[in-house]
Motif scaffolding. Structure first.
Motif, PDB file in Angstrom:
ATOM      1  N   PRO A   9       9.300  57.256  14.859  1.00 18.12           N
ATOM      2  CA  PRO A   9       7.836  56.230  14.634  1.00 18.12           C
ATOM      3  C   PRO A   9       8.064  55.201  15.938  1.00 18.12           C
ATOM      4  O   PRO A   9       9.078  55.259  16.595  1.00 18.12           O
ATOM      5  N   THR A  10       7.099  54.655  16.171  1.00 16.86           N
ATOM      6  CA  THR A  10       6.808  53.719  17.064  1.00 16.86           C
ATOM      7  C   THR A  10       7.538  52.575  16.930  1.00 16.86           C
ATOM      8  O   THR A  10       7.667  51.899  15.903  1.00 16.86           O
ATOM      9  N   HIS A  11       8.345  51.916  17.859  1.00 18.18           N
ATOM     10  CA  HIS A  11       9.257  50.777  17.621  1.00 18.18           C
ATOM     11  C   HIS A  11       8.855  49.959  18.979  1.00 18.18           C
ATOM     12  O   HIS A  11       8.839  50.313  20.104  1.00 18.18           O
ATOM     13  N   LEU A  12       8.396  48.668  18.640  1.00 21.99           N
ATOM     14  CA  LEU A  12       8.076  47.805  19.934  1.00 21.99           C
ATOM     15  C   LEU A  12       9.130  46.617  19.796  1.00 21.99           C
ATOM     16  O   LEU A  12       9.835  46.344  19.044  1.00 21.99           O
ATOM     17  N   ARG A  13       9.345  46.229  20.984  1.00 23.01           N
ATOM     18  CA  ARG A  13      10.345  44.891  21.221  1.00 23.01           C
ATOM     19  C   ARG A  13       9.449  43.837  21.478  1.00 23.01           C
ATOM     20  O   ARG A  13       8.907  43.886  22.753  1.00 23.01           O
ATOM     21  N   CYS A  14       9.465  42.880  21.026  1.00 22.84           N
ATOM     22  CA  CYS A  14       9.009  41.340  21.122  1.00 22.84           C
ATOM     23  C   CYS A  14       9.671  40.965  22.767  1.00 22.84           C
ATOM     24  O   CYS A  14      10.818  40.793  22.672  1.00 22.84           O
ATOM     25  N   ARG A  15       8.852  40.459  23.533  1.00 23.86           N
ATOM     26  CA  ARG A  15       9.387  40.188  24.818  1.00 23.86           C
ATOM     27  C   ARG A  15       9.911  38.733  24.837  1.00 23.86           C
ATOM     28  O   ARG A  15      10.504  38.100  25.468  1.00 23.86           O
ATOM     29  N   ASP A  16       9.378  37.991  23.496  1.00 22.65           N
ATOM     30  CA  ASP A  16       9.668  36.634  23.556  1.00 22.65           C
ATOM     31  C   ASP A  16      10.873  36.527  22.854  1.00 22.65           C
ATOM     32  O   ASP A  16      11.865  35.829  23.256  1.00 22.65           O
ATOM     33  N   CYS A  17      11.267  37.252  21.722  1.00 27.94           N
ATOM     34  CA  CYS A  17      12.399  37.040  20.940  1.00 27.94           C
ATOM     35  C   CYS A  17      13.256  38.225  20.720  1.00 27.94           C
ATOM     36  O   CYS A  17      14.201  38.303  19.914  1.00 27.94           O
ATOM     37  N   SER A  18      12.816  39.464  21.227  1.00 23.16           N
ATOM     38  CA  SER A  18      13.700  40.558  21.296  1.00 23.16           C
ATOM     39  C   SER A  18      13.436  41.578  19.737  1.00 23.16           C
ATOM     40  O   SER A  18      14.409  42.175  19.645  1.00 23.16           O
ATOM     41  N   THR A  19      12.682  40.913  18.870  1.00 21.48           N
ATOM     42  CA  THR A  19      12.676  41.517  17.647  1.00 21.48           C
ATOM     43  C   THR A  19      11.830  42.970  17.808  1.00 21.48           C
ATOM     44  O   THR A  19      11.188  42.974  18.616  1.00 21.48           O
ATOM     45  N   ILE A  20      12.946  43.997  16.947  1.00 21.69           N
ATOM     46  CA  ILE A  20      12.200  45.221  17.343  1.00 21.69           C
ATOM     47  C   ILE A  20      11.200  45.374  15.981  1.00 21.69           C
ATOM     48  O   ILE A  20      11.658  45.019  14.905  1.00 21.69           O
TER      49      ILE A  20
END
Ligand SMILES: [Zn+2]
Length: 113
Positions: free
Chosen positions: A68-79
């Protein structure tokens, strides 16, 4: 149909590896495919069947594990997993994210005899 090119690569790699292993037949190929690639497993199997004709990989079964697609937030690093086309971070609502998983396509393993 961009599956054709990747399937050609898969067949080439499989035949090279099977040759190295001095295999006489390829039984199963385990492939990891990212959700974001948009590749349709049935489509890859279809091309595989025609490209592998008259080779030792003819009749091999392709087994797909979809990542599945996972994104990482550039601001808080939440996946997080994106909801449709909305790529905002569920934690900080940030709009800037990078893909951490979901773009891969590779042969994980294969069974030969
Ligand atoms: Zn965030």
């Amino acid at each position: 149909m961009h599956e054709f090119g990747v399937t050609e690569n898969i067949v080439n790699i499989v035949l090279a590896k099977a040759g190295e292993a001095q295999a006489s037949k390829v039984i199963q190929i385990n492939i990891v495919v990212g959700e974001m690639t948009g590749f349709v497993p049935d489509c890859i199997q279809f091309y595989f069947d025609s490209l592998s004709k008259d080779t030792i990989a003819q009749g091999a079964v392709l087994h797909f594990e979809v990542v599945p697609t996972h994104l990482r937030c550039r601001d808080c690093s939440t996946i997080f997993h994106p909801q449709d086309t909305l790529w905002s971070c569920p934690k900080c609502q940030g709009q800037s994210a990078e893909v951490s998983k979901g773009r891969e396509l590779y042969i994980e393993s294969m069974e030969v005899e």
